[in-house]
Scaffold this motif. Structure first.
Motif, PDB file in Angstrom:
ATOM      1  N   PHE A   5      42.941  10.575 -37.829  1.00 29.68           N
ATOM      2  CA  PHE A   5      41.885  11.368 -38.437  1.00 29.68           C
ATOM      3  C   PHE A   5      41.581  12.510 -37.466  1.00 29.68           C
ATOM      4  CE2 PHE A   5      37.698  12.509 -39.995  1.00 29.68           C
ATOM      5  CZ  PHE A   5      37.857  12.378 -41.357  1.00 29.68           C
ATOM      6  N   THR A   6      42.304  13.609 -37.645  1.00 26.77           N
ATOM      7  CA  THR A   6      42.222  14.739 -36.724  1.00 26.77           C
ATOM      8  C   THR A   6      40.945  15.539 -36.935  1.00 26.77           C
ATOM      9  OG1 THR A   6      43.409  16.182 -38.264  1.00 26.77           O
ATOM     10  CG2 THR A   6      44.734  14.894 -36.705  1.00 26.77           C
ATOM     11  N   SER A   7      40.685  16.461 -35.994  1.00 26.31           N
ATOM     12  CA  SER A   7      39.500  17.309 -36.105  1.00 26.31           C
ATOM     13  C   SER A   7      39.572  18.192 -37.349  1.00 26.31           C
ATOM     14  CB  SER A   7      39.372  18.188 -34.851  1.00 26.31           C
ATOM     15  OG  SER A   7      40.537  18.991 -34.671  1.00 26.31           O
ATOM     16  N   GLU A   8      40.807  18.648 -37.706  1.00 25.47           N
ATOM     17  CA  GLU A   8      40.958  19.466 -38.912  1.00 25.47           C
ATOM     18  C   GLU A   8      40.547  18.676 -40.159  1.00 25.47           C
ATOM     19  OE1 GLU A   8      43.171  20.963 -35.671  1.00 25.47           O
ATOM     20  OE2 GLU A   8      43.610  19.110 -36.758  1.00 25.47           O
ATOM     21  N   LYS A   9      40.941  17.405 -40.194  1.00 24.26           N
ATOM     22  CA  LYS A   9      40.558  16.567 -41.335  1.00 24.26           C
ATOM     23  C   LYS A   9      39.051  16.328 -41.358  1.00 24.26           C
ATOM     24  CE  LYS A   9      44.970  14.135 -41.701  1.00 24.26           C
ATOM     25  NZ  LYS A   9      45.664  12.841 -41.595  1.00 24.26           N
ATOM     26  N   GLY A  10      38.454  16.193 -40.173  1.00 19.03           N
ATOM     27  CA  GLY A  10      37.012  16.005 -40.103  1.00 19.03           C
ATOM     28  C   GLY A  10      36.258  17.212 -40.632  1.00 19.03           C
ATOM     29  N   ILE A  11      36.703  18.414 -40.230  1.00 20.94           N
ATOM     30  CA  ILE A  11      36.077  19.645 -40.732  1.00 20.94           C
ATOM     31  C   ILE A  11      36.260  19.760 -42.233  1.00 20.94           C
ATOM     32  CG2 ILE A  11      36.178  22.168 -40.675  1.00 20.94           C
ATOM     33  CD1 ILE A  11      37.028  21.929 -37.727  1.00 20.94           C
ATOM     34  N   SER A  12      37.490  19.474 -42.684  1.00 15.93           N
ATOM     35  CA  SER A  12      37.783  19.557 -44.113  1.00 15.93           C
ATOM     36  C   SER A  12      36.936  18.578 -44.911  1.00 15.93           C
ATOM     37  CB  SER A  12      39.276  19.284 -44.351  1.00 15.93           C
ATOM     38  OG  SER A  12      39.594  19.388 -45.714  1.00 15.93           O
ATOM     39  N   LEU A  13      36.785  17.366 -44.386  1.00 12.97           N
ATOM     40  CA  LEU A  13      35.989  16.344 -45.057  1.00 12.97           C
ATOM     41  C   LEU A  13      34.522  16.759 -45.130  1.00 12.97           C
ATOM     42  CD1 LEU A  13      35.861  13.555 -46.357  1.00 12.97           C
ATOM     43  CD2 LEU A  13      35.620  12.585 -44.059  1.00 12.97           C
ATOM     44  N   GLY A  14      34.013  17.316 -44.027  1.00 14.43           N
ATOM     45  CA  GLY A  14      32.624  17.767 -44.010  1.00 14.43           C
ATOM     46  C   GLY A  14      32.360  18.864 -45.027  1.00 14.43           C
ATOM     47  N   LEU A  15      33.281  19.830 -45.120  1.00 17.37           N
ATOM     48  CA  LEU A  15      33.140  20.906 -46.103  1.00 17.37           C
ATOM     49  C   LEU A  15      33.206  20.357 -47.523  1.00 17.37           C
ATOM     50  CD1 LEU A  15      35.323  23.684 -44.421  1.00 17.37           C
ATOM     51  CD2 LEU A  15      32.839  23.690 -44.693  1.00 17.37           C
ATOM     52  N   SER A  16      34.075  19.360 -47.727  1.00 15.66           N
ATOM     53  CA  SER A  16      34.215  18.763 -49.055  1.00 15.66           C
ATOM     54  C   SER A  16      32.921  18.068 -49.481  1.00 15.66           C
ATOM     55  CB  SER A  16      35.377  17.770 -49.069  1.00 15.66           C
ATOM     56  OG  SER A  16      36.598  18.412 -48.798  1.00 15.66           O
ATOM     57  N   ILE A  17      32.346  17.295 -48.564  1.00 12.40           N
ATOM     58  CA  ILE A  17      31.091  16.602 -48.874  1.00 12.40           C
ATOM     59  C   ILE A  17      29.977  17.610 -49.141  1.00 12.40           C
ATOM     60  CG2 ILE A  17      29.312  15.072 -47.942  1.00 12.40           C
ATOM     61  CD1 ILE A  17      31.524  13.602 -46.434  1.00 12.40           C
ATOM     62  N   TRP A  18      29.947  18.675 -48.353  1.00 13.75           N
ATOM     63  CA  TRP A  18      28.966  19.745 -48.565  1.00 13.75           C
ATOM     64  C   TRP A  18      29.129  20.332 -49.973  1.00 13.75           C
ATOM     65  CZ3 TRP A  18      28.743  24.789 -45.109  1.00 13.75           C
ATOM     66  CH2 TRP A  18      27.615  25.532 -45.472  1.00 13.75           C
ATOM     67  N   GLY A  19      30.384  20.519 -50.372  1.00 12.28           N
ATOM     68  CA  GLY A  19      30.648  21.039 -51.707  1.00 12.28           C
ATOM     69  C   GLY A  19      30.153  20.099 -52.801  1.00 12.28           C
ATOM     70  N   PHE A  20      30.384  18.786 -52.623  1.00 10.04           N
ATOM     71  CA  PHE A  20      29.915  17.806 -53.612  1.00 10.04           C
ATOM     72  C   PHE A  20      28.392  17.873 -53.754  1.00 10.04           C
ATOM     73  CE2 PHE A  20      33.603  15.050 -51.947  1.00 10.04           C
ATOM     74  CZ  PHE A  20      34.499  15.729 -52.757  1.00 10.04           C
ATOM     75  N   VAL A  21      27.698  17.873 -52.598  1.00  9.94           N
ATOM     76  CA  VAL A  21      26.234  17.904 -52.617  1.00  9.94           C
ATOM     77  C   VAL A  21      25.739  19.171 -53.304  1.00  9.94           C
ATOM     78  CG1 VAL A  21      24.163  18.004 -51.175  1.00  9.94           C
ATOM     79  CG2 VAL A  21      26.025  16.453 -50.568  1.00  9.94           C
ATOM     80  N   SER A  22      26.388  20.288 -53.013  1.00  5.82           N
ATOM     81  CA  SER A  22      25.999  21.558 -53.622  1.00  5.82           C
ATOM     82  C   SER A  22      26.120  21.507 -55.135  1.00  5.82           C
ATOM     83  CB  SER A  22      26.874  22.694 -53.071  1.00  5.82           C
ATOM     84  OG  SER A  22      26.555  23.925 -53.714  1.00  5.82           O
TER      85      SER A  22
END
Length: 358
Positions: A311-328
């Motif tokens: 679970f690389t840092s790129e995946k962590g950033i991508s996951l965070g942006l994805s969750i932010w998108g869902f909440v939005s």
């Protein structure tokens, strides 16, 4: 008394619609997370047949005969019998053509999954939401809010982050060319299915038949049949049927588990497709795409847990942006619902999606 009866009947209909919506969301969620994991398990332990894997994504379509048969029996045994409605020729042809597109999408996705870790593949597939949104706007005039636009943007950027360091999680023994090709074909699969979802909604809107959920299941049967037929031709050309016996004997988990994995893969993917087409029937293609993307965090966590993927840092950033998108997205839907309630004091269903008549 008559008004009370009508009100009670209306409440019962809304409850049935909500239940149908939730059941399809559940099927879509189970298939959306379980399908990729089982398909990847096949490739991790010695499976190499991409056409076979793509075949399994829709090959479980005979399962649809069970609810169709039950509905048929209920119509025949009803105290006030009504004719069972079969899919007409026009709708059959439309569904079959969409099925061929789905079969091509199955192959593109299976090829990418054979080359990429599940977590990476899942994040790339998240871009499907952007394609779904674009095609939904063009084909069915989907209305957008600033929140839904923001969600699509964040999910797209989140998946794009992976492209910056694609070699960081390349499986051992796989060339850069193979990895990049898997990345590109997975992205193509996301784009194609992003087109298929609004196309299904457009088919619903243009149907001359009154849509019921039973008819929707028949449509799914035809779509999966068309997709499976497409993949069967690929299997024949690639000699997959002849190679299955040898591959089963050499499979890392044993011959019995090889066939168990194939069967469960077909079942899981059929859950996914039935759920997806059901959510479109209940609400919209955009919401179906949202729920597909919503399963991304689940697939991410499960793939790291079961397959020990990094679970690389790129995946962590991508996951965070994805969750932010869902909440939005869901916050935007909540705000829109509250605004509609203020403008229209008439009681509304207590959930966001507007369901079609079953």
């Amino acid at each position: 008394m008559q008004e009370d009866g009508e009100a009670s009947s209306e409440r019962q209909k809304r409850s049935s619609k909500r239940l149908l919506f939730l059941i399809n969301c559940l099927m879509l969620s189970i298939g959306g997370s379980g399908g990729p994991l089982i398909s990847r398990l096949y490739f991790l332990h010695g499976g190499h047949r991409v056409w076979l894997s793509s075949f399994l994504e829709t090959g479980g379509f005979p399962i649809c005969l069970i609810p169709i048969f039950i509905s048929y029996i209920r119509c025949r045994l009803s105290r006030q019998p009504k004719p069972f409605v079969f899919i007409d020729a026009r709708l059959f042809v439309s569904a079959f053509v969409i099925g061929v597109f789905t079969g091509l999408d199955d192959y593109l996705y299976a090829y990418g999954l054979a080359r990429l870790p599940v977590s990476t593949s899942a994040l790339i597939i998240a871009t499907q939401l952007a394609f779904t949104a674009a095609f939904a706007f063009l084909l069915v005039r989907q209305k957008f809010t600033p929140f839904s636009i923001n969600a699509v943007f964040l999910l797209t950027v989140g998946a794009g982050v992976l492209a910056l360091h694609t070699s960081s999680d390349r499986p051992k023994g796989e060339s850069t060319k193979q990895y990049v090709l898997g990345f590109v074909l997975t992205l193509a699969a996301a784009a194609l299915y992003g087109f298929v979802l609004p196309l299904i909604e457009l088919m619903y809107n243009n149907s001359k038949q009154r849509l019921t959920y039973t008819l929707v299941i028949q449509i799914q049967f035809v779509i999966s049949f068309g997709a499976t037929l497409f993949c069967t031709v690929g299997m024949i050309v690639n000699n997959d049927f002849k190679a299955m016996g040898r591959e089963a004997r050499e499979f890392g988990l044993g011959e019995t588990k090889y066939y168990v994995i194939l069967v469960f893969s077909a079942i899981m993917w059929q859950f996914f497709f039935v759920g997806a087409i059901g959510v479109i029937f209940c609400a919209s293609s955009l919401l179906s795409g949202i729920i597909i993307a919503l399963m991304l965090p689940v697939t991410e966590v499960l793939s790291v847990f079961f397959y020990k993927e990094s679970f690389t840092s790129e995946k962590g950033i991508s996951l965070g942006l994805s969750i932010w998108g869902f909440v939005s997205y869901f916050y935007g839907e909540y705000k829109l619902t509250q605004k509609n309630k203020q403008n229209n004091p008439t009681p509304q269903p207590d959930f966001t999606p507007t369901l079609a008549n079953p």
